[in-house]
Design a protein around this motif. Structure first.
Motif, mmCIF file in Angstrom:
data_model
loop_
_atom_site.group_PDB
_atom_site.id
_atom_site.type_symbol
_atom_site.label_atom_id
_atom_site.label_comp_id
_atom_site.label_asym_id
_atom_site.label_seq_id
_atom_site.Cartn_x
_atom_site.Cartn_y
_atom_site.Cartn_z
ATOM 1 N N MET A 1 -63.335 26.222 28.921
ATOM 2 C CA MET A 1 -62.293 25.402 29.539
ATOM 3 C C MET A 1 -61.206 26.272 30.174
ATOM 4 O O MET A 1 -60.715 27.219 29.572
ATOM 5 C CB MET A 1 -61.654 24.501 28.484
ATOM 6 C CG MET A 1 -60.617 23.545 29.034
ATOM 7 S SD MET A 1 -59.800 22.606 27.713
ATOM 8 C CE MET A 1 -59.058 21.283 28.655
ATOM 9 N N ARG A 2 -60.852 25.922 31.408
ATOM 10 C CA ARG A 2 -59.745 26.585 32.097
ATOM 11 C C ARG A 2 -58.747 25.514 32.520
ATOM 12 O O ARG A 2 -59.147 24.432 32.965
ATOM 13 C CB ARG A 2 -60.247 27.337 33.337
ATOM 14 C CG ARG A 2 -61.189 28.497 33.029
ATOM 15 C CD ARG A 2 -60.429 29.724 32.558
ATOM 16 N NE ARG A 2 -61.317 30.800 32.155
ATOM 17 C CZ ARG A 2 -61.904 31.662 32.984
ATOM 18 N NH1 ARG A 2 -61.725 31.542 34.292
ATOM 19 N NH2 ARG A 2 -62.662 32.627 32.524
ATOM 20 N N ASP A 3 -57.473 25.831 32.395
ATOM 21 C CA ASP A 3 -56.419 24.872 32.740
ATOM 22 C C ASP A 3 -55.351 25.545 33.583
ATOM 23 O O ASP A 3 -54.955 26.687 33.299
ATOM 24 C CB ASP A 3 -55.768 24.306 31.474
ATOM 25 C CG ASP A 3 -56.754 23.574 30.599
ATOM 26 O OD1 ASP A 3 -57.080 22.422 30.927
ATOM 27 O OD2 ASP A 3 -57.189 24.151 29.581
ATOM 28 N N THR A 4 -54.887 24.827 34.586
ATOM 29 C CA THR A 4 -53.792 25.297 35.422
ATOM 30 C C THR A 4 -52.632 24.319 35.281
ATOM 31 O O THR A 4 -52.834 23.101 35.351
ATOM 32 C CB THR A 4 -54.216 25.366 36.902
ATOM 33 O OG1 THR A 4 -55.325 26.246 37.027
ATOM 34 C CG2 THR A 4 -53.074 25.859 37.773
ATOM 35 N N VAL A 5 -51.444 24.847 35.065
ATOM 36 C CA VAL A 5 -50.235 24.036 34.971
ATOM 37 C C VAL A 5 -49.264 24.505 36.056
ATOM 38 O O VAL A 5 -48.912 25.691 36.107
ATOM 39 C CB VAL A 5 -49.562 24.166 33.593
ATOM 40 C CG1 VAL A 5 -48.357 23.226 33.500
ATOM 41 C CG2 VAL A 5 -50.548 23.881 32.471
ATOM 42 N N LEU A 6 -48.850 23.582 36.902
ATOM 43 C CA LEU A 6 -47.886 23.883 37.956
ATOM 44 C C LEU A 6 -46.648 23.021 37.746
ATOM 45 O O LEU A 6 -46.751 21.800 37.637
ATOM 46 C CB LEU A 6 -48.486 23.592 39.341
ATOM 47 C CG LEU A 6 -49.814 24.275 39.679
ATOM 48 C CD1 LEU A 6 -50.330 23.797 41.009
ATOM 49 C CD2 LEU A 6 -49.650 25.785 39.679
ATOM 50 N N CYS A 7 -45.488 23.659 37.680
ATOM 51 C CA CYS A 7 -44.225 22.941 37.492
ATOM 52 C C CYS A 7 -43.250 23.306 38.604
ATOM 53 O O CYS A 7 -43.086 24.496 38.919
ATOM 54 C CB CYS A 7 -43.582 23.292 36.147
ATOM 55 S SG CYS A 7 -44.552 22.822 34.691
ATOM 56 N N LEU A 8 -42.609 22.294 39.189
ATOM 57 C CA LEU A 8 -41.565 22.525 40.176
ATOM 58 C C LEU A 8 -40.212 22.394 39.487
ATOM 59 O O LEU A 8 -39.922 21.366 38.853
ATOM 60 C CB LEU A 8 -41.668 21.519 41.322
ATOM 61 C CG LEU A 8 -42.974 21.534 42.127
ATOM 62 C CD1 LEU A 8 -42.900 20.533 43.276
ATOM 63 C CD2 LEU A 8 -43.300 22.928 42.636
ATOM 64 N N VAL A 9 -39.394 23.449 39.584
ATOM 65 C CA VAL A 9 -38.120 23.493 38.864
ATOM 66 C C VAL A 9 -37.026 24.046 39.772
ATOM 67 O O VAL A 9 -37.308 24.722 40.769
ATOM 68 C CB VAL A 9 -38.217 24.380 37.601
ATOM 69 C CG1 VAL A 9 -39.267 23.859 36.643
ATOM 70 C CG2 VAL A 9 -38.516 25.830 37.971
ATOM 71 N N ARG A 10 -35.798 23.761 39.405
ATOM 72 C CA ARG A 10 -34.659 24.404 40.068
ATOM 73 C C ARG A 10 -34.207 25.545 39.174
ATOM 74 O O ARG A 10 -33.594 25.335 38.129
ATOM 75 C CB ARG A 10 -33.525 23.409 40.304
ATOM 76 C CG ARG A 10 -32.365 24.031 41.083
ATOM 77 C CD ARG A 10 -31.361 22.992 41.569
ATOM 78 N NE ARG A 10 -30.305 23.641 42.363
ATOM 79 C CZ ARG A 10 -30.427 23.956 43.633
ATOM 80 N NH1 ARG A 10 -31.559 23.684 44.275
ATOM 81 N NH2 ARG A 10 -29.432 24.534 44.282
ATOM 82 N N ALA A 11 -34.530 26.766 39.589
ATOM 83 C CA ALA A 11 -34.247 27.940 38.756
ATOM 84 C C ALA A 11 -33.996 29.158 39.633
ATOM 85 O O ALA A 11 -34.791 30.108 39.659
ATOM 86 C CB ALA A 11 -35.411 28.189 37.804
ATOM 87 N N PRO A 12 -32.895 29.175 40.372
ATOM 88 C CA PRO A 12 -32.623 30.322 41.245
ATOM 89 C C PRO A 12 -32.226 31.587 40.498
ATOM 90 O O PRO A 12 -32.289 32.686 41.051
ATOM 91 C CB PRO A 12 -31.467 29.816 42.129
ATOM 92 C CG PRO A 12 -30.810 28.746 41.317
ATOM 93 C CD PRO A 12 -31.879 28.113 40.510
ATOM 94 N N ASP A 13 -31.841 31.450 39.226
ATOM 95 C CA ASP A 13 -31.362 32.591 38.435
ATOM 96 C C ASP A 13 -32.535 33.327 37.787
ATOM 97 O O ASP A 13 -33.338 32.739 37.055
ATOM 98 C CB ASP A 13 -30.397 32.077 37.360
ATOM 99 C CG ASP A 13 -29.687 33.192 36.616
ATOM 100 O OD1 ASP A 13 -30.126 34.366 36.738
ATOM 101 O OD2 ASP A 13 -28.716 32.903 35.910
ATOM 102 N N ALA A 14 -32.644 34.606 38.016
ATOM 103 C CA ALA A 14 -33.738 35.400 37.453
ATOM 104 C C ALA A 14 -33.723 35.400 35.925
ATOM 105 O O ALA A 14 -34.778 35.503 35.281
ATOM 106 C CB ALA A 14 -33.664 36.832 37.971
ATOM 107 N N ALA A 15 -32.521 35.285 35.343
ATOM 108 C CA ALA A 15 -32.430 35.250 33.881
ATOM 109 C C ALA A 15 -33.138 34.010 33.324
ATOM 110 O O ALA A 15 -33.732 34.055 32.238
ATOM 111 C CB ALA A 15 -30.967 35.267 33.447
ATOM 112 N N VAL A 16 -33.086 32.904 34.062
ATOM 113 C CA VAL A 16 -33.769 31.685 33.641
ATOM 114 C C VAL A 16 -35.283 31.883 33.698
ATOM 115 O O VAL A 16 -36.021 31.358 32.863
ATOM 116 C CB VAL A 16 -33.336 30.489 34.510
ATOM 117 C CG1 VAL A 16 -34.149 29.240 34.160
ATOM 118 C CG2 VAL A 16 -31.855 30.216 34.334
ATOM 119 N N HIS A 17 -35.744 32.670 34.660
ATOM 120 C CA HIS A 17 -37.177 32.959 34.747
ATOM 121 C C HIS A 17 -37.663 33.640 33.471
ATOM 122 O O HIS A 17 -38.741 33.331 32.951
ATOM 123 C CB HIS A 17 -37.468 33.861 35.949
ATOM 124 C CG HIS A 17 -37.128 33.240 37.263
ATOM 125 N ND1 HIS A 17 -37.397 33.856 38.473
ATOM 126 C CD2 HIS A 17 -36.529 32.057 37.574
ATOM 127 C CE1 HIS A 17 -36.984 33.088 39.459
ATOM 128 N NE2 HIS A 17 -36.442 31.996 38.939
#
Length: 319
Positions: A207-223
């Motif tokens: 089994m392989r799974d891909t998860v894609l999320c769209l977020v508002r995260a311009p700050d690298a620290a949040v990454h």
């Protein structure tokens, strides 16, 4: 623990999933004991194996379970049949006060993904284990959502065609609908979509799974926080599904200017996403009964047993 102190369980459905559930309970469980294996085909391999293990069996479905001598001692019933069958089974069992753990997409009771919300529904009479794709991907959506709001989440579950039996194939529509609903209600995304792919490759792929999320995260620290949260969640799931793992590092990339992501967002949402979080997973089965490539089925049975273990443990703690 004394055997008499264990919580007795029954499994409805003597196919691949039900048989794997039984073997997990027999081999691995600390708090559960098999009380019955229930099927409708007297010649099924699952019933034959149960009989060899000394587990009481019936080929007369739920009616046969209710008529069994040890029925009163059974506290938890796993249903590994189909969405339509579970509706009938739940109705027939309702007068008897059994706890039901539903492995079909019927979604009569609340959704449970153990790594995310097991404690929230510990007292529910009927809990739903979503789908294999949901069990694999919703923890990741929740891991991102606990750091930053997720405007949209999309999951793609690719499973070996050989691991998709008649029940899975009959419930493809319910699979996508149930998983998409759980992406929002359990995963915390504003909007969700689910896709399942039956991969016909030979030899079969895990089994392989891909998860894609769209977020508002311009700050690298949040990454960095998102990456750490996803890794922690993967570790939490792997504690009860050992073959669950990241296929590669979490990717967080800016959304290009002009990309029409607004078409994916819930109408009226005020947050405009700036980045896409991409997570790639694989799930290898434990091969207790099912082949190792059937990680999609293994994660369902592992999650269901985890739920039952917690119910039984909670009962022991309250004594």
């Amino acid at each position: 623990m004394n055997r008499d102190d264990k919580t007795k369980v029954a499994v409805i459905g003597s196919g691949n999933i039900g048989t794997d559930l039984m073997i997990k309970v027999l081999r691995l469980s600390k708090h559960l004991e098999m009380g019955a294996m229930v099927g409708i085909d007297p010649d099924s391999d699952g019933l034959a194996r149960a009989a060899r293990f000394g587990v009481p069996i019936t080929a007369d479905g739920v009616g046969g379970l209710i008529d069994m001598a040890g029925f009163d001692d059974i506290e938890i019933v796993f249903d590994a049949t189909s969405a339509k069958a579970h509706e009938a089974n739940a109705a027939e069992l309702a007068p008897y006060g059994k706890r039901l753990i539903d492995l079909t997409p019927a979604a009569i009771g609340p959704f449970v993904v153990p790594a995310v919300n097991i404690e929230e529904h510990i007292d529910a009479a009927n809990v739903n284990m979503v789908t294999c794709g949901g069990q694999a991907t919703i923890p990741v959506v929740a891991a991102v959502a606990r750091v930053v709001p997720v405007a949209y989440a999309e999951i793609v579950a690719s499973i070996a065609s050989k691991s998709a039996g008649p029940g899975t194939r009959a419930n493809i529509d319910e699979f996508t609908e149930t998983t998409a609903l759980a992406i929002t209600s359990v995963g915390g995304a504003e909007r969700g979509k689910a896709v399942i792919i039956l991969n016909p490759a030979e030899p079969p792929l895990i089994m392989r799974d891909t998860v894609l999320c769209l977020v508002r995260a311009p700050d690298a620290a949040v990454h960095a926080e998102i990456t750490a949260s996803v890794q922690k969640m993967v570790d939490d799931v792997a504690a009860y599904v050992p073959g669950y793992r990241l296929k590669q590092a979490v990717q967080i990339s800016p959304i290009p200017d002009g990309q029409p992501v607004h078409t994916l967002l819930r109408e009226g949402i005020g947050t405009v996403p700036t980045h896409q979080v991409s997570v790639f997973l694989e799930v290898e089965g434990a091969a207790h009964y099912l082949p190792a490539y059937a990680g999609n089925l293994d994660i369902m049975t592992s999650a269901a047993v985890q739920m039952a273990e917690r119910i039984a443990q909670r009962k022991e703690e309250s004594r």
